[in-house]
Design a protein around this motif. Sequence first.
Motif, PDB file in Angstrom:
ATOM      1  N   CYS A 261      -1.783  26.548 -11.981  1.00 38.60           N
ATOM      2  CA  CYS A 261      -1.285  27.214 -10.768  1.00 38.60           C
ATOM      3  C   CYS A 261       0.224  27.393 -10.811  1.00 38.60           C
ATOM      4  CB  CYS A 261      -1.669  26.403  -9.529  1.00 38.60           C
ATOM      5  SG  CYS A 261      -3.390  26.518  -9.035  1.00 38.60           S
ATOM      6  N   TRP A 262       0.916  26.317 -11.174  1.00 39.24           N
ATOM      7  CA  TRP A 262       2.374  26.394 -11.227  1.00 39.24           C
ATOM      8  C   TRP A 262       2.857  27.335 -12.328  1.00 39.24           C
ATOM      9  CZ3 TRP A 262       5.684  25.695  -7.702  1.00 39.24           C
ATOM     10  CH2 TRP A 262       5.553  24.705  -6.741  1.00 39.24           C
ATOM     11  N   MET A 263       2.168  27.368 -13.446  1.00 34.53           N
ATOM     12  CA  MET A 263       2.563  28.288 -14.516  1.00 34.53           C
ATOM     13  C   MET A 263       2.490  29.733 -14.040  1.00 34.53           C
ATOM     14  SD  MET A 263       0.843  26.532 -17.903  1.00 34.53           S
ATOM     15  CE  MET A 263       1.310  27.904 -18.974  1.00 34.53           C
ATOM     16  N   GLY A 264       1.401  30.069 -13.348  1.00 37.76           N
ATOM     17  CA  GLY A 264       1.276  31.424 -12.818  1.00 37.76           C
ATOM     18  C   GLY A 264       2.309  31.719 -11.752  1.00 37.76           C
ATOM     19  N   HIS A 265       2.584  30.722 -10.906  1.00 33.23           N
ATOM     20  CA  HIS A 265       3.531  30.938  -9.808  1.00 33.23           C
ATOM     21  C   HIS A 265       4.973  30.964 -10.298  1.00 33.23           C
ATOM     22  CE1 HIS A 265       4.965  30.958  -5.714  1.00 33.23           C
ATOM     23  NE2 HIS A 265       5.735  29.917  -5.973  1.00 33.23           N
ATOM     24  N   VAL A 266       5.329  30.071 -11.214  1.00 33.29           N
ATOM     25  CA  VAL A 266       6.693  30.021 -11.733  1.00 33.29           C
ATOM     26  C   VAL A 266       7.035  31.318 -12.468  1.00 33.29           C
ATOM     27  CG1 VAL A 266       8.110  28.933 -13.526  1.00 33.29           C
ATOM     28  CG2 VAL A 266       6.941  27.521 -11.842  1.00 33.29           C
ATOM     29  N   THR A 267       6.066  31.872 -13.174  1.00 28.69           N
ATOM     30  CA  THR A 267       6.295  33.147 -13.868  1.00 28.69           C
ATOM     31  C   THR A 267       6.710  34.228 -12.877  1.00 28.69           C
ATOM     32  OG1 THR A 267       4.629  32.538 -15.508  1.00 28.69           O
ATOM     33  CG2 THR A 267       5.262  34.845 -15.411  1.00 28.69           C
ATOM     34  N   TYR A 268       6.083  34.231 -11.721  1.00 25.32           N
ATOM     35  CA  TYR A 268       6.446  35.186 -10.667  1.00 25.32           C
ATOM     36  C   TYR A 268       7.832  34.885 -10.113  1.00 25.32           C
ATOM     37  CZ  TYR A 268       6.613  36.968  -5.857  1.00 25.32           C
ATOM     38  OH  TYR A 268       7.012  37.558  -4.673  1.00 25.32           O
ATOM     39  N   CYS A 269       8.082  33.638  -9.757  1.00 22.37           N
ATOM     40  CA  CYS A 269       9.329  33.284  -9.061  1.00 22.37           C
ATOM     41  C   CYS A 269      10.564  33.521  -9.912  1.00 22.37           C
ATOM     42  CB  CYS A 269       9.278  31.817  -8.624  1.00 22.37           C
ATOM     43  SG  CYS A 269       8.194  31.502  -7.223  1.00 22.37           S
ATOM     44  N   LEU A 270      10.534  33.083 -11.161  1.00 17.42           N
ATOM     45  CA  LEU A 270      11.737  33.100 -11.978  1.00 17.42           C
ATOM     46  C   LEU A 270      12.119  34.485 -12.484  1.00 17.42           C
ATOM     47  CD1 LEU A 270      11.367  29.856 -14.132  1.00 17.42           C
ATOM     48  CD2 LEU A 270      12.362  30.160 -11.854  1.00 17.42           C
ATOM     49  N   TYR A 271      11.147  35.370 -12.609  1.00 15.48           N
ATOM     50  CA  TYR A 271      11.435  36.651 -13.239  1.00 15.48           C
ATOM     51  C   TYR A 271      11.109  37.857 -12.364  1.00 15.48           C
ATOM     52  CZ  TYR A 271      11.295  33.381 -17.134  1.00 15.48           C
ATOM     53  OH  TYR A 271      11.513  32.300 -17.953  1.00 15.48           O
TER      54      TYR A 271
ATOM     55  N   ILE B  10       0.238  33.130  -0.614  1.00 13.65           N
ATOM     56  CA  ILE B  10      -1.018  32.407  -0.410  1.00 13.65           C
ATOM     57  C   ILE B  10      -1.216  31.356  -1.497  1.00 13.65           C
ATOM     58  CG2 ILE B  10      -3.532  32.676  -0.499  1.00 13.65           C
ATOM     59  CD1 ILE B  10      -3.184  35.283   1.041  1.00 13.65           C
ATOM     60  N   LEU B  11      -0.890  31.706  -2.736  1.00 12.24           N
ATOM     61  CA  LEU B  11      -1.013  30.724  -3.817  1.00 12.24           C
ATOM     62  C   LEU B  11      -0.055  29.556  -3.590  1.00 12.24           C
ATOM     63  CD1 LEU B  11      -2.201  29.919  -6.575  1.00 12.24           C
ATOM     64  CD2 LEU B  11      -0.243  31.075  -7.633  1.00 12.24           C
ATOM     65  N   TYR B  12       1.176  29.868  -3.195  1.00 18.03           N
ATOM     66  CA  TYR B  12       2.159  28.802  -2.979  1.00 18.03           C
ATOM     67  C   TYR B  12       1.736  27.905  -1.815  1.00 18.03           C
ATOM     68  CZ  TYR B  12       6.768  26.602  -2.918  1.00 18.03           C
ATOM     69  OH  TYR B  12       7.799  25.701  -2.987  1.00 18.03           O
ATOM     70  N   GLY B  13       1.223  28.507  -0.751  1.00 12.02           N
ATOM     71  CA  GLY B  13       0.729  27.712   0.363  1.00 12.02           C
ATOM     72  C   GLY B  13      -0.430  26.828  -0.050  1.00 12.02           C
ATOM     73  N   THR B  14      -1.229  27.296  -0.994  1.00 11.91           N
ATOM     74  CA  THR B  14      -2.367  26.521  -1.475  1.00 11.91           C
ATOM     75  C   THR B  14      -1.909  25.322  -2.295  1.00 11.91           C
ATOM     76  OG1 THR B  14      -3.785  28.494  -1.516  1.00 11.91           O
ATOM     77  CG2 THR B  14      -4.485  26.608  -2.847  1.00 11.91           C
TER      78      THR B  14
ATOM     79  N   ILE C 295       6.322  20.814 -16.299  1.00 13.24           N
ATOM     80  CA  ILE C 295       5.622  21.212 -17.519  1.00 13.24           C
ATOM     81  C   ILE C 295       5.376  22.711 -17.513  1.00 13.24           C
ATOM     82  CG2 ILE C 295       3.602  20.800 -18.968  1.00 13.24           C
ATOM     83  CD1 ILE C 295       3.235  18.142 -17.609  1.00 13.24           C
ATOM     84  N   ALA C 296       4.968  23.228 -16.344  1.00 16.33           N
ATOM     85  CA  ALA C 296       4.700  24.662 -16.225  1.00 16.33           C
ATOM     86  C   ALA C 296       5.947  25.470 -16.528  1.00 16.33           C
ATOM     87  CB  ALA C 296       4.194  24.971 -14.816  1.00 16.33           C
ATOM     88  N   GLN C 297       7.060  25.075 -15.949  1.00 18.46           N
ATOM     89  CA  GLN C 297       8.296  25.825 -16.163  1.00 18.46           C
ATOM     90  C   GLN C 297       8.762  25.733 -17.607  1.00 18.46           C
ATOM     91  OE1 GLN C 297      11.178  25.291 -13.036  1.00 18.46           O
ATOM     92  NE2 GLN C 297      12.871  25.781 -14.404  1.00 18.46           N
ATOM     93  N   LEU C 298       8.552  24.574 -18.227  1.00 20.16           N
ATOM     94  CA  LEU C 298       8.934  24.426 -19.632  1.00 20.16           C
ATOM     95  C   LEU C 298       8.124  25.371 -20.519  1.00 20.16           C
ATOM     96  CD1 LEU C 298      10.484  22.941 -21.857  1.00 20.16           C
ATOM     97  CD2 LEU C 298       8.675  21.208 -21.847  1.00 20.16           C
ATOM     98  N   ILE C 299       6.809  25.393 -20.321  1.00 16.43           N
ATOM     99  CA  ILE C 299       5.952  26.268 -21.130  1.00 16.43           C
ATOM    100  C   ILE C 299       6.289  27.735 -20.874  1.00 16.43           C
ATOM    101  CG2 ILE C 299       3.561  26.989 -21.542  1.00 16.43           C
ATOM    102  CD1 ILE C 299       2.694  24.141 -20.804  1.00 16.43           C
TER     103      ILE C 299
ATOM    104  N   ALA D 237       0.920  37.812 -17.479  1.00 18.32           N
ATOM    105  CA  ALA D 237       0.814  36.376 -17.756  1.00 18.32           C
ATOM    106  C   ALA D 237       0.396  35.617 -16.498  1.00 18.32           C
ATOM    107  CB  ALA D 237       2.147  35.847 -18.279  1.00 18.32           C
ATOM    108  N   SER D 238       0.949  36.000 -15.347  1.00 18.98           N
ATOM    109  CA  SER D 238       0.584  35.354 -14.084  1.00 18.98           C
ATOM    110  C   SER D 238      -0.904  35.519 -13.793  1.00 18.98           C
ATOM    111  CB  SER D 238       1.410  35.932 -12.935  1.00 18.98           C
ATOM    112  OG  SER D 238       2.775  35.625 -13.081  1.00 18.98           O
ATOM    113  N   THR D 239      -1.421  36.706 -14.056  1.00 21.71           N
ATOM    114  CA  THR D 239      -2.843  36.970 -13.833  1.00 21.71           C
ATOM    115  C   THR D 239      -3.715  36.079 -14.693  1.00 21.71           C
ATOM    116  OG1 THR D 239      -2.393  39.286 -13.271  1.00 21.71           O
ATOM    117  CG2 THR D 239      -4.631  38.731 -13.959  1.00 21.71           C
ATOM    118  N   PHE D 240      -3.398  36.024 -15.974  1.00 21.32           N
ATOM    119  CA  PHE D 240      -4.185  35.215 -16.910  1.00 21.32           C
ATOM    120  C   PHE D 240      -4.175  33.737 -16.511  1.00 21.32           C
ATOM    121  CE2 PHE D 240      -4.226  32.653 -20.870  1.00 21.32           C
ATOM    122  CZ  PHE D 240      -5.520  32.932 -21.287  1.00 21.32           C
TER     123      PHE D 240
END
Length: 600
Positions: free
Chosen positions: A400-410, A506-510, A557-561, A582-585
Amino acid sequence: MVGVAADASQANQLSSAKNPMIKYMLKTRENHAREQDQDYSHVFRRKTRFEMFRLSAIAMAIEFAYAAETSFVSPILLQIGVDHKHMSMTWGLSPLIGFFVSPLLGSISDRCKLRWGRRRPIISILSFGILCGLILVPYGKDLGVLLGDVGYNYSDTALNITSSFSDGAVAALVSSKSDTGPSASDFKFAVILTILGMVLLDFDADTCQTPARTYLLDMCVPEEQPKAMTMFALFAGFGGTIGYAIGGVDWETTHIGTFMGGNIPTVFTLVTIIFVICYLITVTTFKEIPLPLIEQDELLRPLSEAAIKRELKKNNNAIYYIQETTQLELQMGADDPKRVEALQGSYQNGYSPALAKQSMAQDAELQSSAEPPVSLKSYLKSIFIMPYSMRMLALTNLFCWMGHVTYCLYFTDFVGEAVFHGDPTAPPNSEAAQNYEEGVRFGCWGMAIYAFSCSIYSLSVTKLMKWFGTKAVYISGMIYYGIGMLVLGLWPTKWGVLLFSTSAGILYGTIFTVPFILVANYHAKNCFIVKNGETVPLKQARGLGTDVAIISSMVFIAQLIVSLSVGPLVSWMDTTCAVLYASTFLSFLAAISAMFVLYV
C-alpha cells in the motif's frame, strides 16, 4: 511489564460506557490517579471534542510539513541540476535510516522513564528535526551561494528562491546554460544542504506519527480510541489539504510573497509557523503518567483485558460473565448481602470508596505475580520475529505504501511534465519552464483534493467497516486507487488530475486507520494466531508501541524501494506516466496480499 500502558490503552472491545464493571474500574482508577502528587485522572475519563482536537493537532502539523516537502523537493532538486535518476535515489536516504531507527524509537518510547512521559520527549525530538528540515529545504540554495556555489538565479521563475546574484550575472549564466540546463556541479553545497533538509524533514515527519498516535491512544479510554483514530486521520487530511493548497497559490503576485522572496520561501515560512503552533497545542494538552509509576502501581495502568480478567478472579462472590457480544451479566452470591449492596451502589454511582480501597489492596497483592519487565533484547527480537498475522499485515501495508509513496513523491513532477508538457531543466522564463512551474502548482491542487478526500473518507471508514466488514473496506480502497491511477496514466488530463486524486485520498485514509485498528484488536484480544476457528495464545511478549512502529515503518521500506526503482523506470519508459503505472501494479499486489490478513 514494560509497554503495558500502551498495550492497555488500546481498543479493548469489552470496554463500554454501558458496562457497569468497566465503569467501576475506570472510576476507581480515576480517583486513585487524582490522589497522586500530580493529577493524572484525565487518563481515565472521557475527553471533550476540544481535548480531542488538541491531541490530534500534531497530525495536522506533520501533514503541513509533509505537504510542503512532497510538493516542492523534487522540483527543487531537478532545478538545481539533479537528474531524475539521482533525484529519485535521494528519496531512499530517509527510509534507509528510518527502517532501522523507527522501530527502535518505538521500543525506546515504551521504555522511556522520564518524568515528562514516554511519548512527548520523542515527539519533541522529532519535531525539532522537522523544523530544521523546513529551514534547510527552501533556503539550501541561498546557503549554498554563501558557501561558494556558482549557480544561477531563479528569482524570475514561479518556483523562486532568492539569490544574491546581479542581473548581469544571471543573464550571462542563463545564456551559457540554455542548451544543457542547470548542472549539479554548480550547486554543490545547495544540493548537499537541500538533501540534508529533505532527509531530516522526511524521516522525522514519517517517524513522528508513531509516538503522536500512541500518545493519543494512551490519553483516551478504550471506548474512545476508534473515535480518536478517526479524529487523528481527519486532522491529518485537513492539514494536508491546507498544506497543498498553500503550495498551489502563486504567492509571487501577493504582497506577502514579494516580502518573503517568492513562492517557495513563502510556503515554507507559513508551514513552519503553523507547525510550531500545532506542536505546542498537542504537547501541552495532558501530562503523561511516568513509566516508573505505571510499573509500581496497578491502578495507574489503563484498562486491559488482562486487568479485567484479574478483576474476575478476585471477586469470587461477585462473578462477572462477559459474553462475546460484550453484554455484561452480573451474578452475585446471596451469602454476602452487604457486599452485594455496596457493589450495586458502586455501579450506580460509578465509584465506591470502600470498594476502591479493597480493590487497591487486592491489586497490590496481585502485583507480586505480575509479569516482569520485558528486556530490550526481547523487544528487539519481537521486531524481527513476528506471528503470521503481523507478517501479512506488514506486507500488505508495504505494498500500500509503495503505491501511495509513488504518487506522493512524484505527482507534481508528473503533472508538470506529462499534463502541462513542461521541462524542469529548461532555462528560467522559457515557455517550457513556465509550463512546468504552472503544472507543479496545479498538481498541488490535485494533492489538496487528495488530502481533503482522505479527511472525508476517514469520517466514514469505521461505519463502512461495520456495514461491509473490515476486509471488504480494506481491499476495495486499494482496488479503487489502482483503477484511478491507471486511467490517469493512460489519459493525463487536468480533469483527471483533480478527479482521480480522490482515489489516493481513499487509499491514504485506509492505510492510516485500518492497519492500526487491526493491530489494536490483535493486542486487545491477544489474538495473533487462529487455528481451526480458535484463538491460539501467543507466548511471545509483544509491545504495542513496537508493533505500531513496525507497521508504520513499512513506509520507510516502501520509499526505499520506490526511490531506487522509479528513476530507472521513468528513464526506461521515457515518460513520468510510469509512476502511475507502478502505483497501479503495486495497489493490486496489496489487494491480493490483503486477502490473507487476519481480520479479528
